[in-house]
Scaffold this motif. Structure first.
Motif, PDB file in Angstrom:
ATOM      1  N   ARG A 198       0.832  -1.219   0.000  1.00  0.00           N
ATOM      2  CA  ARG A 198       0.000   0.000   0.000  1.00  0.00           C
ATOM      3  C   ARG A 198       0.861   1.261   0.000  1.00  0.00           C
ATOM      4  NH1 ARG A 198      -3.724  -1.640   4.313  1.00  0.00           N
ATOM      5  NH2 ARG A 198      -3.101   0.285   5.323  1.00  0.00           N
ATOM      6  N   HIS A 199       2.143   1.107   0.339  1.00  0.00           N
ATOM      7  CA  HIS A 199       3.070   2.251   0.367  1.00  0.00           C
ATOM      8  C   HIS A 199       4.276   1.933  -0.512  1.00  0.00           C
ATOM      9  CE1 HIS A 199       0.806   2.492   4.193  1.00  0.00           C
ATOM     10  NE2 HIS A 199       0.839   3.790   3.956  1.00  0.00           N
ATOM     11  N   GLU A 202       7.413   4.572  -0.605  1.00  0.00           N
ATOM     12  CA  GLU A 202       8.240   4.674   0.616  1.00  0.00           C
ATOM     13  C   GLU A 202       9.024   3.395   0.896  1.00  0.00           C
ATOM     14  OE1 GLU A 202       5.012   5.270   0.219  1.00  0.00           O
ATOM     15  OE2 GLU A 202       4.197   6.571   1.781  1.00  0.00           O
ATOM     16  N   THR A 203       8.562   2.275   0.345  1.00  0.00           N
ATOM     17  CA  THR A 203       9.172   0.990   0.712  1.00  0.00           C
ATOM     18  C   THR A 203      10.053   0.400  -0.400  1.00  0.00           C
ATOM     19  OG1 THR A 203       7.203  -0.190  -0.066  1.00  0.00           O
ATOM     20  CG2 THR A 203       7.252   0.415   2.270  1.00  0.00           C
TER      21      THR A 203
END
Ligand SMILES: NC(=O)c1ccc[n+]([C@@H]2O[C@H](COP(=O)([O-])OP(=O)(O)OC[C@H]3O[C@@H](n4cnc5c(N)ncnc54)[C@H](OP(=O)(O)O)[C@@H]3O)[C@@H](O)[C@H]2O)c1
Length: 306
Positions: A198-199, A202-203
């Motif tokens: 879901r991110h 950022e990941t």
């Protein structure tokens, strides 16, 4: 901004996989299960709502076909399947997969290269090295590794985490028993994987670490004693003796050495392998820490001890 909607899960049928599949579905991802061709696995199957593809893991072409139209591949293959992930990585790159999550889900393998325990984890370390290489070569391809520490609920149910022996009212602690270690429930890990996807920005291309909580053996023993109202006979083992026993086993080709090394890695006085606030990805992944007391209570209920 990368968006991930479709996810192929490899080995979603074992100890951890079903929790990941469950949380991916709950988070609204479209999940496809990938299973080994001819697998006679009798462990939990994929839910009925999940389409399943049986694939020869040795075949690049078969894996590429299975990964077509998948935004992400999550590998939860068991230890014996770790080396086979290399072909899966190649197939994922060729199929245009945007994110590959390898089967890590334990100690942070980026930190143990060359150590005793690292010698047993060379397969996992090599896969993450390979992912780094592939992501450098292909801008559109990314990966995320996830360290989770011990599987808390699963480990308690199976072995009392090597600490608690309810039947005989005994406990075993390493060194002083005060060193904290990282642990995650299976559902927490499932939510962490969903959180990564879901991110995605950022990941991307990061090795992350999460935990439900850090705890020490002494804290666990004290909670079990308090909740059951019954004392445990505690015996102690020196981490140095565990490492020595592990080295002897490893020299004889006995990979059960892993359990000895893991005990020392987690619980030797001064080991320093609890999850620090700075390292914790719980914030990025939108995950709260969990309640240790509630988890121990539910373990005791599952065991009929409450
Ligand atoms: N932190 C901890 O406490 C802890 C504890 C246990 C495991 N782990 C780690 O968590 C990950 C998953 O472990 P797990 O215990 O859930 O795995 P597992 O139950 O042993 O296996 C998961 C699935 O992998 C597939 N598989 C089995 N052998 C394979 C092989 N030789 N090649 C390819 N696939 C194979 C099977 O799926 P199909 O039959 O459907 O193909 C199996 O259901 C691993 O990285 C493991 O090291 C961590």
């Amino acid at each position: 901004m990368v968006s991930i909607k479709t996810v192929a899960v490899l080995g979603g049928t074992g100890n951890l996989g079903p929790a990941i599949v469950h949380e991916l579905l709950a988070a609204g991802f479209s999940v496809t299960g990938v299973t080994r061709e001819g697998s006679t696995n009798s462990t939990p199957k994929y839910p009925d709502s999940v389409p399943v593809r049986a694939v020869d893991y040795g075949s690049f072409e078969a894996l590429r076909a299975a990964f077509q139209n998948q935004d992400a591949v999550v590998s939860v293959v068991g230890t014996l399947g770790v080396p086979a992930q290399r072909t899966a990585v190649d197939a994922a790159v060729a199929a245009g997969v945007k994110r590959f999550i390898p089967s890590e889900f334990g100690i942070n393998t980026r930190k143990v290269r060359g150590t005793s325990i690292g010698k047993i984890l060379t397969g996992k370390i090599a896969v993450v090295d390979y992912l780094e290489e592939k992501a450098r070569e292909n801008q559109a391809f990314t990966w995320t590794g996830l360290s989770t520490g011990l599987f808390f609920d699963w480990g308690l149910d199976r072995t009392g985490l090597g600490i608690i022996n309810l039947r005989d009212k005994k406990a075993t602690v390493i060194d002083s028993g005060n060193e904290k270690f990282q642990a995650s429930t299976l559902s927490h890990i499932g939510r962490a994987v969903a959180g990564i996807l879901r991110h995605p920005d950022e990941t991307a291309n990061r090795y992350l670490a999460t935990a439900s909580f850090n705890l020490s053996a002494n804290e666990l023993v004290a909670l079990v004693e308090e909740l059951t109202g019954s004392k445990l006979a505690v015996s102690r083992v020196a981490a140095a003796d565990l490492v020595k026993a592990g080295e002897e086993k490893l020299a004889a080709g006995d990979f059960r050495a892993f359990v000895d090394f893991l005990g020392a890695h987690n619980s030797a006085d001064g080991a320093g392998n609890a999850l620090s606030e700075e390292e914790s990805a719980n914030g990025i992944l939108g995950l709260p820490y969990e309640d240790l007391r509630a988890e121990v209570e539910s373990f005791l209920r599952r065991q009929g001890a409450l």
